[in-house]
Design an enzyme around this catalytic site. Structure first.
Site, PDB file in Angstrom:
ATOM      1  N   LYS A  89     -13.336   9.260  -5.215  1.00  0.00           N
ATOM      2  CA  LYS A  89     -12.804   8.420  -6.298  1.00  0.00           C
ATOM      3  C   LYS A  89     -13.567   8.779  -7.561  1.00  0.00           C
ATOM      4  O   LYS A  89     -14.800   8.699  -7.591  1.00  0.00           O
ATOM      5  CB  LYS A  89     -12.997   6.939  -5.971  1.00  0.00           C
ATOM      6  CG  LYS A  89     -12.093   6.486  -4.858  1.00  0.00           C
ATOM      7  CD  LYS A  89     -12.069   4.983  -4.704  1.00  0.00           C
ATOM      8  CE  LYS A  89     -11.070   4.584  -3.630  1.00  0.00           C
ATOM      9  NZ  LYS A  89     -11.272   5.254  -2.323  1.00  0.00           N
ATOM     10  N   ASP A 123      -8.643  10.794  -4.805  1.00  0.00           N
ATOM     11  CA  ASP A 123      -7.930   9.533  -4.593  1.00  0.00           C
ATOM     12  C   ASP A 123      -7.385   9.043  -5.934  1.00  0.00           C
ATOM     13  O   ASP A 123      -7.965   9.331  -6.986  1.00  0.00           O
ATOM     14  CB  ASP A 123      -8.880   8.449  -4.067  1.00  0.00           C
ATOM     15  CG  ASP A 123      -9.166   8.575  -2.571  1.00  0.00           C
ATOM     16  OD1 ASP A 123      -8.480   9.342  -1.878  1.00  0.00           O
ATOM     17  OD2 ASP A 123     -10.093   7.889  -2.100  1.00  0.00           O
ATOM     18  N   MET A 124      -6.279   8.298  -5.897  1.00  0.00           N
ATOM     19  CA  MET A 124      -5.765   7.727  -7.147  1.00  0.00           C
ATOM     20  C   MET A 124      -6.146   6.250  -7.214  1.00  0.00           C
ATOM     21  O   MET A 124      -5.881   5.497  -6.280  1.00  0.00           O
ATOM     22  CB  MET A 124      -4.244   7.889  -7.233  1.00  0.00           C
ATOM     23  CG  MET A 124      -3.668   7.437  -8.568  1.00  0.00           C
ATOM     24  SD  MET A 124      -4.386   8.309  -9.999  1.00  0.00           S
ATOM     25  CE  MET A 124      -3.431   9.821  -9.984  1.00  0.00           C
ATOM     26  N   GLN A 153       1.356   7.603  -6.438  1.00  0.00           N
ATOM     27  CA  GLN A 153       1.673   6.268  -5.903  1.00  0.00           C
ATOM     28  C   GLN A 153       3.133   5.951  -6.218  1.00  0.00           C
ATOM     29  O   GLN A 153       3.523   5.931  -7.391  1.00  0.00           O
ATOM     30  CB  GLN A 153       0.765   5.229  -6.577  1.00  0.00           C
ATOM     31  CG  GLN A 153      -0.724   5.450  -6.305  1.00  0.00           C
ATOM     32  CD  GLN A 153      -1.608   4.877  -7.396  1.00  0.00           C
ATOM     33  OE1 GLN A 153      -1.273   4.979  -8.588  1.00  0.00           O
ATOM     34  NE2 GLN A 153      -2.739   4.303  -7.032  1.00  0.00           N
ATOM     35  N   ARG A 174      -0.793  14.045  -2.149  1.00  0.00           N
ATOM     36  CA  ARG A 174      -0.725  12.975  -1.154  1.00  0.00           C
ATOM     37  C   ARG A 174       0.235  11.954  -1.759  1.00  0.00           C
ATOM     38  O   ARG A 174       0.070  11.571  -2.922  1.00  0.00           O
ATOM     39  CB  ARG A 174      -2.084  12.320  -0.921  1.00  0.00           C
ATOM     40  CG  ARG A 174      -1.987  11.058  -0.042  1.00  0.00           C
ATOM     41  CD  ARG A 174      -3.251  10.212  -0.105  1.00  0.00           C
ATOM     42  NE  ARG A 174      -4.391  10.877   0.503  1.00  0.00           N
ATOM     43  CZ  ARG A 174      -5.662  10.576   0.205  1.00  0.00           C
ATOM     44  NH1 ARG A 174      -5.932   9.643  -0.691  1.00  0.00           N
ATOM     45  NH2 ARG A 174      -6.653  11.218   0.781  1.00  0.00           N
ATOM     46  N   HIS A 217       2.126   4.088   6.847  1.00  0.00           N
ATOM     47  CA  HIS A 217       2.280   3.575   8.219  1.00  0.00           C
ATOM     48  C   HIS A 217       3.636   2.921   8.392  1.00  0.00           C
ATOM     49  O   HIS A 217       3.887   2.249   9.377  1.00  0.00           O
ATOM     50  CB  HIS A 217       1.182   2.543   8.523  1.00  0.00           C
ATOM     51  CG  HIS A 217      -0.167   2.943   8.044  1.00  0.00           C
ATOM     52  ND1 HIS A 217      -0.701   2.510   6.861  1.00  0.00           N
ATOM     53  CD2 HIS A 217      -1.073   3.785   8.589  1.00  0.00           C
ATOM     54  CE1 HIS A 217      -1.892   3.061   6.687  1.00  0.00           C
ATOM     55  NE2 HIS A 217      -2.145   3.833   7.709  1.00  0.00           N
ATOM     56  N   ARG A 278      -9.203  -5.282   1.342  1.00  0.00           N
ATOM     57  CA  ARG A 278      -7.885  -4.705   1.016  1.00  0.00           C
ATOM     58  C   ARG A 278      -7.098  -4.417   2.298  1.00  0.00           C
ATOM     59  O   ARG A 278      -5.907  -4.692   2.398  1.00  0.00           O
ATOM     60  CB  ARG A 278      -8.047  -3.436   0.184  1.00  0.00           C
ATOM     61  CG  ARG A 278      -8.463  -3.698  -1.256  1.00  0.00           C
ATOM     62  CD  ARG A 278      -7.998  -2.569  -2.176  1.00  0.00           C
ATOM     63  NE  ARG A 278      -8.665  -1.309  -1.913  1.00  0.00           N
ATOM     64  CZ  ARG A 278      -9.823  -0.946  -2.448  1.00  0.00           C
ATOM     65  NH1 ARG A 278     -10.435  -1.748  -3.285  1.00  0.00           N
ATOM     66  NH2 ARG A 278     -10.351   0.221  -2.182  1.00  0.00           N
ATOM     67  N   ARG A 279      -7.777  -3.839   3.303  1.00  0.00           N
ATOM     68  CA  ARG A 279      -7.085  -3.509   4.562  1.00  0.00           C
ATOM     69  C   ARG A 279      -6.635  -4.777   5.273  1.00  0.00           C
ATOM     70  O   ARG A 279      -5.541  -4.856   5.810  1.00  0.00           O
ATOM     71  CB  ARG A 279      -8.007  -2.726   5.513  1.00  0.00           C
ATOM     72  CG  ARG A 279      -8.419  -1.361   5.035  1.00  0.00           C
ATOM     73  CD  ARG A 279      -7.306  -0.328   5.147  1.00  0.00           C
ATOM     74  NE  ARG A 279      -6.367  -0.332   4.054  1.00  0.00           N
ATOM     75  CZ  ARG A 279      -6.587   0.219   2.852  1.00  0.00           C
ATOM     76  NH1 ARG A 279      -7.713   0.828   2.569  1.00  0.00           N
ATOM     77  NH2 ARG A 279      -5.660   0.188   1.928  1.00  0.00           N
TER      78      ARG A 279
HETATM   79  C1  LIG Z   1      -4.333   8.391   4.119  1.00  0.00           C
HETATM   80  C2  LIG Z   1      -4.087   7.363   3.063  1.00  0.00           C
HETATM   81  C3  LIG Z   1      -4.641   7.521   1.821  1.00  0.00           C
HETATM   82  C4  LIG Z   1      -4.408   6.581   0.795  1.00  0.00           C
HETATM   83  N1  LIG Z   1      -4.881   6.807  -0.469  1.00  0.00           N
HETATM   84  C5  LIG Z   1      -4.569   5.956  -1.458  1.00  0.00           C
HETATM   85  C6  LIG Z   1      -4.914   6.234  -2.811  1.00  0.00           C
HETATM   86  O1  LIG Z   1      -5.538   7.259  -3.143  1.00  0.00           O
HETATM   87  N2  LIG Z   1      -4.563   5.318  -3.770  1.00  0.00           N
HETATM   88  C7  LIG Z   1      -3.851   4.177  -3.457  1.00  0.00           C
HETATM   89  O2  LIG Z   1      -3.541   3.413  -4.369  1.00  0.00           O
HETATM   90  N3  LIG Z   1      -3.521   3.901  -2.186  1.00  0.00           N
HETATM   91  C8  LIG Z   1      -3.838   4.749  -1.179  1.00  0.00           C
HETATM   92  N4  LIG Z   1      -3.469   4.466   0.104  1.00  0.00           N
HETATM   93  C9  LIG Z   1      -2.940   3.111   0.444  1.00  0.00           C
HETATM   94  C10 LIG Z   1      -1.443   3.049   0.277  1.00  0.00           C
HETATM   95  O3  LIG Z   1      -1.109   3.131  -1.083  1.00  0.00           O
HETATM   96  C11 LIG Z   1      -0.884   1.739   0.867  1.00  0.00           C
HETATM   97  O4  LIG Z   1      -1.460   0.650   0.214  1.00  0.00           O
HETATM   98  C12 LIG Z   1      -1.099   1.567   2.359  1.00  0.00           C
HETATM   99  O5  LIG Z   1      -0.967   2.786   3.042  1.00  0.00           O
HETATM  100  C13 LIG Z   1      -0.078   0.593   2.925  1.00  0.00           C
HETATM  101  O6  LIG Z   1       1.222   1.088   2.726  1.00  0.00           O
HETATM  102  P1  LIG Z   1       2.179   1.648   3.892  1.00  0.00           P
HETATM  103  O7  LIG Z   1       2.969   2.783   3.342  1.00  0.00           O
HETATM  104  O8  LIG Z   1       1.377   1.961   5.086  1.00  0.00           O
HETATM  105  O9  LIG Z   1       3.217   0.497   4.127  1.00  0.00           O
HETATM  106  P2  LIG Z   1       3.046  -1.046   4.542  1.00  0.00           P
HETATM  107  O10 LIG Z   1       4.370  -1.615   4.280  1.00  0.00           O
HETATM  108  O11 LIG Z   1       1.866  -1.671   3.901  1.00  0.00           O
HETATM  109  O12 LIG Z   1       2.750  -0.979   6.086  1.00  0.00           O
HETATM  110  C14 LIG Z   1       3.740  -0.635   7.039  1.00  0.00           C
HETATM  111  C15 LIG Z   1       3.325  -1.223   8.370  1.00  0.00           C
HETATM  112  O13 LIG Z   1       2.102  -0.605   8.796  1.00  0.00           O
HETATM  113  C16 LIG Z   1       1.248  -1.562   9.400  1.00  0.00           C
HETATM  114  N5  LIG Z   1      -0.006  -1.707   8.627  1.00  0.00           N
HETATM  115  C17 LIG Z   1      -0.207  -1.345   7.341  1.00  0.00           C
HETATM  116  N6  LIG Z   1      -1.479  -1.572   6.969  1.00  0.00           N
HETATM  117  C18 LIG Z   1      -2.097  -2.112   8.057  1.00  0.00           C
HETATM  118  C19 LIG Z   1      -3.422  -2.550   8.322  1.00  0.00           C
HETATM  119  N7  LIG Z   1      -4.366  -2.494   7.383  1.00  0.00           N
HETATM  120  N8  LIG Z   1      -3.711  -3.012   9.556  1.00  0.00           N
HETATM  121  C20 LIG Z   1      -2.758  -3.048  10.513  1.00  0.00           C
HETATM  122  N9  LIG Z   1      -1.484  -2.656  10.319  1.00  0.00           N
HETATM  123  C21 LIG Z   1      -1.159  -2.196   9.112  1.00  0.00           C
HETATM  124  C22 LIG Z   1       2.028  -2.836   9.469  1.00  0.00           C
HETATM  125  O14 LIG Z   1       2.724  -2.874  10.691  1.00  0.00           O
HETATM  126  C23 LIG Z   1       3.003  -2.712   8.338  1.00  0.00           C
HETATM  127  O15 LIG Z   1       4.138  -3.484   8.519  1.00  0.00           O
HETATM  128  C24 LIG Z   1      -3.639   5.415   1.105  1.00  0.00           C
HETATM  129  C25 LIG Z   1      -3.069   5.261   2.366  1.00  0.00           C
HETATM  130  C26 LIG Z   1      -3.262   6.217   3.331  1.00  0.00           C
HETATM  131  C27 LIG Z   1      -2.596   6.052   4.667  1.00  0.00           C
END
Ligand SMILES: Cc1cc2nc3c(=O)[nH]c(=O)nc-3n(C[C@H](O)[C@H](O)[C@H](O)COP(=O)(O)OP(=O)(O)OC[C@H]3O[C@@H](n4cnc5c(N)ncnc54)[C@H](O)[C@@H]3O)c2cc1C
Length: 299
Positions: A89, A123-124, A153, A174, A217, A278-279
């Site tokens: 970051k 990372d963004m 994003q 990414r 995810h 956040r997670r």
């Molecule tokens: C490898 C990686 C790098 C990333 N880098 C950045 C970045 O540089 N900048 C940035 O702004 N964001 C980043 N993110 C975060 C991203 O922007 C999302 O906030 C995050 O991935 C949740 O979005 P989603 O697409 O998984 O969909 P969501 O709709 O949030 O999740 C889909 C489903 O996945 C499951 N799920 C999601 N999160 C969780 C959890 N914490 N625990 C359990 N189950 C869960 C749930 O079943 C949910 O319904 C990154 C994410 C990943 C995977």
């Protein structure tokens, strides 16, 4: 309802409880813990990208310490022959202090990573840093560092313009939805809008032949990507799926079994609290986990 309540009250949940519930998302507090986590991922054919937790550094000394820590991670990756890169970051490397200072810090890390054949993802962060981060990425590439990539994003309204600009230099992307709270004037707010923009941006990147880390995810987006990849015969060396440590492990394993490359984001460090909150806010099962931890069940 209970999830929303618990998400709102997370700031008053005692830190040890947050730590217990969030431990699945964090490799640990030090480099040996990160190395052990990556080793076990590599053993199941998952690659990794290690992230040193910490952001919004406000002094030069702190930024220098963070930079030194990233160098130590690069050396550990080399020493232990890990199939892993690094995610950084820019605010933790001094972006809030002085652009040139930050540039020199990140340049040094990526240059050393290049010498040992590893990749560094920028990372963004939130919107005040979007343009600066993209500009630094472009400058790194112009200065001969091709072992680095940028994050887009899909919630940001500007992202399509950024992608159309960045594909011209064969950027490594990414693609994620975006994690920060942004104003509706600059970011889509609706779940479907964010998804739809993701589905718009991924094909632009892939059609241009750029490398894409499909970071999500979300089943609908994973299925969209799978179909697009199959329909357009996208080569396996042109993309990978990416997930966060501890999230949707059965889906992770399914994608690996199907033959897709998979990279797991492995955060570690003392500064675990903000990341964990956040997670937990994203986790639909959070209420159950927090309540169990509060009452000492199953932890
Ligand atoms: C490898 C990686 C790098 C990333 N880098 C950045 C970045 O540089 N900048 C940035 O702004 N964001 C980043 N993110 C975060 C991203 O922007 C999302 O906030 C995050 O991935 C949740 O979005 P989603 O697409 O998984 O969909 P969501 O709709 O949030 O999740 C889909 C489903 O996945 C499951 N799920 C999601 N999160 C969780 C959890 N914490 N625990 C359990 N189950 C869960 C749930 O079943 C949910 O319904 C990154 C994410 C990943 C995977």
């Amino acid at each position: 309802m209970l999830n929303t309540l618990i998400a709102k009250s997370l700031p008053i949940v005692p830190k040890p409880i947050v730590k217990a519930v969030a431990s699945r998302y964090i490799a640990g507090e030090d480099i040996p813990a990160a190395v052990a986590s990556v080793r076990s991922l590599n053993a199941i054919r998952a690659k990794a990208t290690i992230d040193v937790l910490g952001e919004f550094v406000s002094s030069r000394t702190q930024a220098q310490e963070e930079t030194a820590m990233s160098h130590r991670v690069v050396e550990a990756i080399h020493e232990h022959k890990l199939d892993s890169g690094l995610s950084v970051k820019l605010t933790s490397l001094g972006l809030d202090i002085e652009d040139e200072f930050c540039y020199n810090n990140v340049f040094g890390i990526i240059k050393r990573a290049k010498e040992i054949g590893r990749f560094v993802r920028l990372d963004m962060e939130n919107s005040p840093y979007t343009t600066k981060t993209i500009d630094i990425y472009k400058r790194l590439r112009a200065d001969g560092l091709d072992n680095t990539g940028v994050v887009i994003q899909s919630y940001m309204r500007r992202s399509e313009d950024d992608v159309r600009d960045l594909v011209k230099m064969n950027a490594s992307f990414r693609l994620c939805k975006g994690i920060y709270k942004e104003h509706e004037s600059i970011a889509f707010q609706g779940y479907e809008e964010v998804r739809n923009n993701y589905k718009k941006l991924l094909p632009i990147m892939m059609e241009a032949g750029c490398y894409v880390g499909i970071a999500t995810h979300d089943d609908e987006l994973i299925d969209f990507a799978r179909h697009y990849i199959a329909k357009h015969s996208i080569a396996t060396n042109k993309y990978e799926f990416q997930m966060l440590l501890g999230v949707r492990e059965s889906k992770r394993d399914e994608l690996i079994r199907e033959g897709h490359a998979m990279r797991i984001y492995v955060p570690f460090g003392h500064d675990w609290y903000g990341y964990s909150v956040r997670r937990l806010k994203e986790n639909p099962d959070m209420a159950g986990h927090v309540v169990k931890a509060m009452f000492g069940i199953g932890q």
